[in-house]
Design a protein around this motif. Structure first.
Motif, PDB file in Angstrom:
ATOM      1  N   GLU A   1       0.836  -1.203   0.000  1.00  0.00           N
ATOM      2  CA  GLU A   1       0.000   0.000   0.000  1.00  0.00           C
ATOM      3  C   GLU A   1       0.873   1.256   0.000  1.00  0.00           C
ATOM      4  O   GLU A   1       0.566   2.240  -0.687  1.00  0.00           O
ATOM      5  CB  GLU A   1      -0.909   0.007   1.234  1.00  0.00           C
ATOM      6  N   ASP A   2       1.970   1.217   0.750  1.00  0.00           N
ATOM      7  CA  ASP A   2       2.892   2.354   0.773  1.00  0.00           C
ATOM      8  C   ASP A   2       3.495   2.585  -0.620  1.00  0.00           C
ATOM      9  O   ASP A   2       3.630   3.725  -1.072  1.00  0.00           O
ATOM     10  CB  ASP A   2       4.015   2.115   1.780  1.00  0.00           C
ATOM     11  N   VAL A   3       3.865   1.495  -1.277  1.00  0.00           N
ATOM     12  CA  VAL A   3       4.411   1.594  -2.629  1.00  0.00           C
ATOM     13  C   VAL A   3       3.380   2.216  -3.564  1.00  0.00           C
ATOM     14  O   VAL A   3       3.686   3.131  -4.348  1.00  0.00           O
ATOM     15  CB  VAL A   3       4.836   0.209  -3.158  1.00  0.00           C
ATOM     16  N   ALA A   4       2.148   1.739  -3.489  1.00  0.00           N
ATOM     17  CA  ALA A   4       1.083   2.260  -4.353  1.00  0.00           C
ATOM     18  C   ALA A   4       0.826   3.745  -4.082  1.00  0.00           C
ATOM     19  O   ALA A   4       0.563   4.516  -5.020  1.00  0.00           O
ATOM     20  CB  ALA A   4      -0.193   1.452  -4.159  1.00  0.00           C
ATOM     21  N   ASP A   5       0.902   4.154  -2.824  1.00  0.00           N
ATOM     22  CA  ASP A   5       0.729   5.577  -2.505  1.00  0.00           C
ATOM     23  C   ASP A   5       1.798   6.415  -3.181  1.00  0.00           C
ATOM     24  O   ASP A   5       1.504   7.481  -3.757  1.00  0.00           O
ATOM     25  CB  ASP A   5       0.802   5.794  -0.989  1.00  0.00           C
ATOM     26  N   ARG A   6       3.055   5.950  -3.123  1.00  0.00           N
ATOM     27  CA  ARG A   6       4.155   6.706  -3.746  1.00  0.00           C
ATOM     28  C   ARG A   6       3.969   6.759  -5.263  1.00  0.00           C
ATOM     29  O   ARG A   6       4.214   7.798  -5.887  1.00  0.00           O
ATOM     30  CB  ARG A   6       5.504   6.060  -3.435  1.00  0.00           C
ATOM     31  N   ILE A   7       3.533   5.654  -5.857  1.00  0.00           N
ATOM     32  CA  ILE A   7       3.338   5.628  -7.310  1.00  0.00           C
ATOM     33  C   ILE A   7       2.191   6.555  -7.701  1.00  0.00           C
ATOM     34  O   ILE A   7       2.278   7.288  -8.694  1.00  0.00           O
ATOM     35  CB  ILE A   7       3.075   4.194  -7.799  1.00  0.00           C
ATOM     36  N   ALA A   8       1.106   6.530  -6.943  1.00  0.00           N
ATOM     37  CA  ALA A   8      -0.042   7.389  -7.241  1.00  0.00           C
ATOM     38  C   ALA A   8       0.353   8.857  -7.199  1.00  0.00           C
ATOM     39  O   ALA A   8      -0.072   9.650  -8.051  1.00  0.00           O
ATOM     40  CB  ALA A   8      -1.174   7.108  -6.263  1.00  0.00           C
ATOM     41  N   GLU A   9       1.170   9.246  -6.239  1.00  0.00           N
ATOM     42  CA  GLU A   9       1.633  10.631  -6.153  1.00  0.00           C
ATOM     43  C   GLU A   9       2.541  10.969  -7.329  1.00  0.00           C
ATOM     44  O   GLU A   9       2.441  12.059  -7.908  1.00  0.00           O
ATOM     45  CB  GLU A   9       2.396  10.843  -4.832  1.00  0.00           C
ATOM     46  N   PHE A  10       3.389  10.026  -7.719  1.00  0.00           N
ATOM     47  CA  PHE A  10       4.273  10.208  -8.884  1.00  0.00           C
ATOM     48  C   PHE A  10       3.450  10.395 -10.156  1.00  0.00           C
ATOM     49  O   PHE A  10       3.747  11.258 -10.985  1.00  0.00           O
ATOM     50  CB  PHE A  10       5.191   8.983  -8.986  1.00  0.00           C
ATOM     51  N   VAL A  11       2.404   9.601 -10.294  1.00  0.00           N
ATOM     52  CA  VAL A  11       1.535   9.702 -11.472  1.00  0.00           C
ATOM     53  C   VAL A  11       0.875  11.088 -11.542  1.00  0.00           C
ATOM     54  O   VAL A  11       0.777  11.693 -12.613  1.00  0.00           O
ATOM     55  CB  VAL A  11       0.470   8.591 -11.469  1.00  0.00           C
ATOM     56  N   LYS A  12       0.450  11.606 -10.412  1.00  0.00           N
ATOM     57  CA  LYS A  12      -0.153  12.944 -10.385  1.00  0.00           C
ATOM     58  C   LYS A  12       0.834  13.997 -10.891  1.00  0.00           C
ATOM     59  O   LYS A  12       0.449  14.943 -11.584  1.00  0.00           O
ATOM     60  CB  LYS A  12      -0.592  13.302  -8.963  1.00  0.00           C
ATOM     61  N   GLN A  13       2.090  13.817 -10.568  1.00  0.00           N
ATOM     62  CA  GLN A  13       3.102  14.796 -10.959  1.00  0.00           C
ATOM     63  C   GLN A  13       3.368  14.798 -12.461  1.00  0.00           C
ATOM     64  O   GLN A  13       3.697  15.849 -13.025  1.00  0.00           O
ATOM     65  CB  GLN A  13       4.412  14.521 -10.211  1.00  0.00           C
ATOM     66  N   ILE A  14       3.256  13.641 -13.091  1.00  0.00           N
ATOM     67  CA  ILE A  14       3.658  13.559 -14.500  1.00  0.00           C
ATOM     68  C   ILE A  14       2.464  13.598 -15.462  1.00  0.00           C
ATOM     69  O   ILE A  14       2.660  13.579 -16.677  1.00  0.00           O
ATOM     70  CB  ILE A  14       4.469  12.276 -14.776  1.00  0.00           C
TER      71      ILE A  14
END
Length: 301
Positions: free
Chosen positions: A287-300
């Motif tokens: 879940e922590d990994v998915a949170d970081r990826i979701a935030e990364f996706v928002k940025q790009i």
């Protein structure tokens, strides 16, 4: 009657979740490769889609891949998790150590590229993801591309140059015989045009008493600048997120290997650590990994 109505509601809720998971097959270089598509119920061409590559000798259904993929789906992000063929048709599960080994690290690039192409036909925002050695293989794929094939990449506990050096250095301790004589035999065979020649070796990656081709042995144990994942990422253009685990004993130097690059890239390369996670990011760490990826996706986006 109430329990029957409750069961009907439960089945209705389960329906869309099952429909959102689909098995895919794609022919790459004459071999059938398999993947699982997990998508939110309302997927559109604007839904981010992550192409996931697993680690050494592993597969698309291993815990870390499934855990992160399902957590991404809950965050509105689709994924295609594929299994590298490793020279086999429709490979499933972990690679059988009793089987002969005839594949090279570079084989993964064409398979990753094929699944990325498939994903680009489904989504306008495709992200490449690789775990462990899969992270290095994603980096190789990106570094070999003249134009960015994806909007960004996420490397989860990627293999580092030091980890590869340590693998070679520990060979004699692990398998009871030195590596160098076998590499010399493999080098001579390849120079003579016999890269497909079979060799009996005391060990190959995780497998004891293995039968491998000369080219396979050299690919994983020979000198190769492509084993430096950080150096590869320094050459690519898309934004990249590197995720390290603080309790990773398999590749313990991820943060150290990427710290300089992350600091000098102007934000293109981001480095984040997940506290208390090990190399496989089990349970809530997915879940922590998915949170970081979701935030990364928002940025790009």
């Amino acid at each position: 009657m109430r329990w029957l109505m409750g069961l009907a509601v439960l089945l209705a809720l389960e329906g869309p979740a099952s429909a959102a998971e689909q098995e895919l097959e794609l022919s790459v270089d004459g071999r059938a490769t398999l993947a699982t598509l997990r998508a939110p119920a309302a997927m559109t061409p604007d839904t981010p889609l992550v192409v996931m590559t697993h680690g050494t000798l592993a597969h698309k259904d291993m815990e870390v891949i499934q855990g992160v993929a399902k957590a991404l789906e809950q965050r509105g992000i689709a994924s295609i998790a594929h299994t590298l063929s490793l020279g086999l048709d429709r490979r499933k599960g972990m690679y059988d150590c009793a089987a002969q080994h005839d594949y090279v690290v570079e084989d993964a690039a064409s398979e990753i590229g094929a699944w990325v192409a498939r994903a680009r036909g489904m989504s306008r925002l495709v992200i490449a993801f690789g775990h462990s050695r899969g992270g290095n293989q994603v980096a190789r794929y990106l570094a070999a591309s003249e134009t960015p094939p994806v909007a960004g990449a996420v490397l989860l506990a990627p293999v580092t140059a030091k980890a590869e050096t340590d693998l070679r250095a520990s060979y004699a301790r692990t398998y009871g015989k030195p590596l160098e004589p076998f590499l010399e035999l493999a080098t001579k065979a390849i120079a003579a045009g016999r890269g497909g020649e079979w060799m009996d070796v005391p060990g190959f990656i995780y497998c004891r008493n293995a039968v491998v081709t000369a080219r396979a042995l050299m690919s994983f144990y020979g000198p190769d600048s492509g084993q430096d994942t950080a150096a590869l990422i320094a050459r690519v253009k898309p934004p990249v997120l590197i995720l390290a685990a603080t309790k990773d004993t398999v590749v313990p130097d991820v943060a150290a290997s990427f710290a300089s690059l992350a600091g000098s890239s102007g934000g293109r390369v981001q480095l984040d650590t997940i506290e208390d996670a090990d190399h496989f990011f089990r349970d809530l760490f997915a879940e922590d990994v998915a949170d970081r990826i979701a935030e990364f996706v928002k940025q790009i986006r």
